[in-house]
Design a protein around this motif. Sequence first.
Motif, PDB file in Angstrom:
ATOM      1  N   GLY A  12       0.814  -1.194   0.000  1.00  0.00           N
ATOM      2  CA  GLY A  12       0.000   0.000   0.000  1.00  0.00           C
ATOM      3  C   GLY A  12       0.849   1.245   0.000  1.00  0.00           C
ATOM      4  N   ASP A  13       0.196   2.387  -0.109  1.00  0.00           N
ATOM      5  CA  ASP A  13       0.905   3.650  -0.149  1.00  0.00           C
ATOM      6  C   ASP A  13       0.081   4.721   0.554  1.00  0.00           C
ATOM      7  OD1 ASP A  13       2.855   5.506  -0.749  1.00  0.00           O
ATOM      8  OD2 ASP A  13       2.441   5.569  -2.895  1.00  0.00           O
ATOM      9  N   ALA A  14       0.775   5.586   1.270  1.00  0.00           N
ATOM     10  CA  ALA A  14       0.141   6.714   1.936  1.00  0.00           C
ATOM     11  C   ALA A  14      -0.046   7.842   0.932  1.00  0.00           C
ATOM     12  CB  ALA A  14       1.002   7.185   3.097  1.00  0.00           C
ATOM     13  N   GLY A  15      -0.831   8.816   1.299  1.00  0.00           N
ATOM     14  CA  GLY A  15      -1.000  10.020   0.502  1.00  0.00           C
ATOM     15  C   GLY A  15      -0.411  11.200   1.235  1.00  0.00           C
ATOM     16  N   VAL A  16      -0.060  12.244   0.493  1.00  0.00           N
ATOM     17  CA  VAL A  16       0.422  13.485   1.104  1.00  0.00           C
ATOM     18  C   VAL A  16      -0.231  14.659   0.395  1.00  0.00           C
ATOM     19  CG1 VAL A  16       2.654  12.630   1.908  1.00  0.00           C
ATOM     20  CG2 VAL A  16       2.475  13.561  -0.387  1.00  0.00           C
ATOM     21  N   LEU A  17      -0.474  15.705   1.142  1.00  0.00           N
ATOM     22  CA  LEU A  17      -0.919  16.966   0.554  1.00  0.00           C
ATOM     23  C   LEU A  17       0.315  17.840   0.378  1.00  0.00           C
ATOM     24  CD1 LEU A  17      -4.216  17.790   2.473  1.00  0.00           C
ATOM     25  CD2 LEU A  17      -3.960  16.810   0.195  1.00  0.00           C
ATOM     26  N   ILE A  18       0.401  18.486  -0.770  1.00  0.00           N
ATOM     27  CA  ILE A  18       1.511  19.371  -1.104  1.00  0.00           C
ATOM     28  C   ILE A  18       0.951  20.797  -1.085  1.00  0.00           C
ATOM     29  CG2 ILE A  18       3.284  19.916  -2.816  1.00  0.00           C
ATOM     30  CD1 ILE A  18       3.428  17.007  -1.786  1.00  0.00           C
ATOM     31  N   PHE A  19       1.579  21.665  -0.278  1.00  0.00           N
ATOM     32  CA  PHE A  19       1.077  23.027  -0.062  1.00  0.00           C
ATOM     33  C   PHE A  19       2.007  24.062  -0.675  1.00  0.00           C
ATOM     34  CE2 PHE A  19      -0.599  20.398   3.287  1.00  0.00           C
ATOM     35  CZ  PHE A  19      -1.881  20.851   3.493  1.00  0.00           C
ATOM     36  N   SER A  20       1.417  25.140  -1.174  1.00  0.00           N
ATOM     37  CA  SER A  20       2.194  26.270  -1.652  1.00  0.00           C
ATOM     38  C   SER A  20       2.859  26.935  -0.447  1.00  0.00           C
ATOM     39  CB  SER A  20       1.276  27.279  -2.352  1.00  0.00           C
ATOM     40  OG  SER A  20       1.984  28.468  -2.623  1.00  0.00           O
ATOM     41  N   ASP A  72      -2.600  17.506 -16.440  1.00  0.00           N
ATOM     42  CA  ASP A  72      -2.350  16.273 -17.179  1.00  0.00           C
ATOM     43  C   ASP A  72      -1.310  15.368 -16.536  1.00  0.00           C
ATOM     44  OD1 ASP A  72      -4.205  16.899 -19.152  1.00  0.00           O
ATOM     45  OD2 ASP A  72      -2.719  17.973 -20.355  1.00  0.00           O
ATOM     46  N   ASP A  73      -0.408  15.941 -15.736  1.00  0.00           N
ATOM     47  CA  ASP A  73       0.613  15.091 -15.119  1.00  0.00           C
ATOM     48  C   ASP A  73       1.020  15.638 -13.754  1.00  0.00           C
ATOM     49  OD1 ASP A  73       3.429  16.545 -15.363  1.00  0.00           O
ATOM     50  OD2 ASP A  73       2.405  16.840 -17.284  1.00  0.00           O
ATOM     51  N   GLU A  74       1.595  14.756 -12.960  1.00  0.00           N
ATOM     52  CA  GLU A  74       1.949  15.085 -11.577  1.00  0.00           C
ATOM     53  C   GLU A  74       2.987  16.196 -11.491  1.00  0.00           C
ATOM     54  OE1 GLU A  74       2.080  11.837 -12.671  1.00  0.00           O
ATOM     55  OE2 GLU A  74       0.837  10.638 -11.307  1.00  0.00           O
ATOM     56  N   LEU A  75       4.022  16.133 -12.328  1.00  0.00           N
ATOM     57  CA  LEU A  75       5.092  17.124 -12.249  1.00  0.00           C
ATOM     58  C   LEU A  75       4.568  18.531 -12.523  1.00  0.00           C
ATOM     59  CD1 LEU A  75       8.037  17.765 -11.771  1.00  0.00           C
ATOM     60  CD2 LEU A  75       8.480  17.225 -14.183  1.00  0.00           C
ATOM     61  N   ALA A  76       3.756  18.692 -13.550  1.00  0.00           N
ATOM     62  CA  ALA A  76       3.188  20.009 -13.859  1.00  0.00           C
ATOM     63  C   ALA A  76       2.293  20.490 -12.711  1.00  0.00           C
ATOM     64  CB  ALA A  76       2.397  19.951 -15.162  1.00  0.00           C
ATOM     65  N   VAL A  88      -2.934  23.938  -3.114  1.00  0.00           N
ATOM     66  CA  VAL A  88      -2.760  22.595  -2.563  1.00  0.00           C
ATOM     67  C   VAL A  88      -3.022  21.560  -3.652  1.00  0.00           C
ATOM     68  CG1 VAL A  88      -3.518  20.975  -0.760  1.00  0.00           C
ATOM     69  CG2 VAL A  88      -3.674  23.432  -0.346  1.00  0.00           C
ATOM     70  N   THR A  89      -2.354  20.432  -3.543  1.00  0.00           N
ATOM     71  CA  THR A  89      -2.656  19.251  -4.342  1.00  0.00           C
ATOM     72  C   THR A  89      -2.344  18.017  -3.501  1.00  0.00           C
ATOM     73  OG1 THR A  89      -2.441  18.216  -6.502  1.00  0.00           O
ATOM     74  CG2 THR A  89      -0.396  18.938  -5.462  1.00  0.00           C
ATOM     75  N   GLY A  90      -2.727  16.876  -4.012  1.00  0.00           N
ATOM     76  CA  GLY A  90      -2.450  15.622  -3.321  1.00  0.00           C
ATOM     77  C   GLY A  90      -1.726  14.650  -4.232  1.00  0.00           C
ATOM     78  N   LEU A  91      -0.867  13.834  -3.641  1.00  0.00           N
ATOM     79  CA  LEU A  91      -0.113  12.808  -4.359  1.00  0.00           C
ATOM     80  C   LEU A  91       0.039  11.584  -3.473  1.00  0.00           C
ATOM     81  CD1 LEU A  91       2.940  14.868  -5.692  1.00  0.00           C
ATOM     82  CD2 LEU A  91       1.054  13.997  -7.069  1.00  0.00           C
ATOM     83  N   SER A  92       0.409  10.470  -4.084  1.00  0.00           N
ATOM     84  CA  SER A  92       0.806   9.325  -3.277  1.00  0.00           C
ATOM     85  C   SER A  92       2.205   9.614  -2.732  1.00  0.00           C
ATOM     86  CB  SER A  92       0.818   8.039  -4.112  1.00  0.00           C
ATOM     87  OG  SER A  92       1.905   8.026  -5.013  1.00  0.00           O
ATOM     88  N   GLN A  93       2.532   9.018  -1.613  1.00  0.00           N
ATOM     89  CA  GLN A  93       3.862   9.204  -1.037  1.00  0.00           C
ATOM     90  C   GLN A  93       4.932   8.737  -2.028  1.00  0.00           C
ATOM     91  OE1 GLN A  93       4.725  10.431   2.345  1.00  0.00           O
ATOM     92  NE2 GLN A  93       6.574  10.664   1.128  1.00  0.00           N
ATOM     93  N   PHE A  94       4.675   7.625  -2.714  1.00  0.00           N
ATOM     94  CA  PHE A  94       5.613   7.084  -3.690  1.00  0.00           C
ATOM     95  C   PHE A  94       5.872   8.092  -4.815  1.00  0.00           C
ATOM     96  CE2 PHE A  94       6.451   4.787  -7.649  1.00  0.00           C
ATOM     97  CZ  PHE A  94       7.574   4.037  -7.283  1.00  0.00           C
ATOM     98  N   THR A  95       4.805   8.697  -5.332  1.00  0.00           N
ATOM     99  CA  THR A  95       4.955   9.676  -6.409  1.00  0.00           C
ATOM    100  C   THR A  95       5.705  10.906  -5.922  1.00  0.00           C
ATOM    101  OG1 THR A  95       2.925   8.907  -7.470  1.00  0.00           O
ATOM    102  CG2 THR A  95       3.704  11.092  -8.098  1.00  0.00           C
ATOM    103  N   ASP A  97       7.891  11.051  -3.497  1.00  0.00           N
ATOM    104  CA  ASP A  97       9.300  10.674  -3.341  1.00  0.00           C
ATOM    105  C   ASP A  97      10.026  10.703  -4.680  1.00  0.00           C
ATOM    106  OD1 ASP A  97       8.884  10.358  -0.627  1.00  0.00           O
ATOM    107  OD2 ASP A  97       8.759   8.163  -0.723  1.00  0.00           O
ATOM    108  N   ALA A  98       9.348  10.277  -5.745  1.00  0.00           N
ATOM    109  CA  ALA A  98       9.952  10.260  -7.078  1.00  0.00           C
ATOM    110  C   ALA A  98      10.111  11.674  -7.653  1.00  0.00           C
ATOM    111  CB  ALA A  98       9.122   9.401  -8.028  1.00  0.00           C
ATOM    112  N   LEU A  99       9.221  12.594  -7.289  1.00  0.00           N
ATOM    113  CA  LEU A  99       9.236  13.948  -7.855  1.00  0.00           C
ATOM    114  C   LEU A  99       9.971  14.969  -6.988  1.00  0.00           C
ATOM    115  CD1 LEU A  99       5.541  14.368  -9.090  1.00  0.00           C
ATOM    116  CD2 LEU A  99       7.567  13.880 -10.476  1.00  0.00           C
ATOM    117  N   SER A 100      10.203  14.657  -5.739  1.00  0.00           N
ATOM    118  CA  SER A 100      10.689  15.657  -4.789  1.00  0.00           C
ATOM    119  C   SER A 100      12.007  16.309  -5.191  1.00  0.00           C
ATOM    120  CB  SER A 100      10.803  15.054  -3.388  1.00  0.00           C
ATOM    121  OG  SER A 100      11.755  14.002  -3.387  1.00  0.00           O
ATOM    122  N   ASP A 101      12.854  15.598  -5.918  1.00  0.00           N
ATOM    123  CA  ASP A 101      14.117  16.210  -6.328  1.00  0.00           C
ATOM    124  C   ASP A 101      13.972  17.059  -7.598  1.00  0.00           C
ATOM    125  OD1 ASP A 101      13.716  14.064  -8.044  1.00  0.00           O
ATOM    126  OD2 ASP A 101      15.821  13.452  -8.066  1.00  0.00           O
TER     127      ASP A 101
END
Length: 187
Positions: A12-20, A72-76, A88-95, A97-101
């Motif tokens: 499974g995977d957790a979710g996270v909210l990403i804030f401005s 259309d995509d997570e990075l944008a 604000v937006t939401g992502l899976s923790q896995f996603t 982690d992949a985009l954070s850098d």
Amino acid sequence: EPIEPAEMLYVGDAGVLIFSPRLNSTSVAAIQGGVFCRLGYDDFYSWLLPSLLMAQNGIDAQHGPAQIIDYDDELAMVQAVADGDCAVTGLSQFTWDALSDQVSGVVVGQPTIAFSYGVFTYPLEVGLGVRLTLNEQLALMAEDDFDSRPLRLLLGQDAIVPVDEGDFDALEAFMESTGFDFDQIGD
């Protein structure tokens, strides 16, 4: 014997909210009156889970945000939060982690509980004898990668993992805390 990281099984995977960073907050209440960005109304981590978090905090997901914008995509989408185009937006923790850098300048909220992948269930209308046989045979398959291969391929899963009593207690508690009436959703 401990499981090596390369051999770890993720169920499974957790979710996270990403804030401005302009919000100076990681509170779900910051969604109220702001621009919320998502991948679409049918995306679990960018819409359904944030909707549940909003409900848990007394915010109507349809009317709480001033505007809802689809990307259309997570990075944008995450870049729009970093740029201040979205609050604000939401992502899976896995996603994340992949985009954070690839994106800087956002603030990450506390992860949610993990949501299980591919839970195999069958209806209660299935006869007791069939249910008992399924329970027994699926548990045996979970122990043998060779025997479980056809079912894993059919279901598109890497493994079959039996569920123990209490495995979904945290999920059930979270879902109840949202105040959502899941009976109203229907079949």
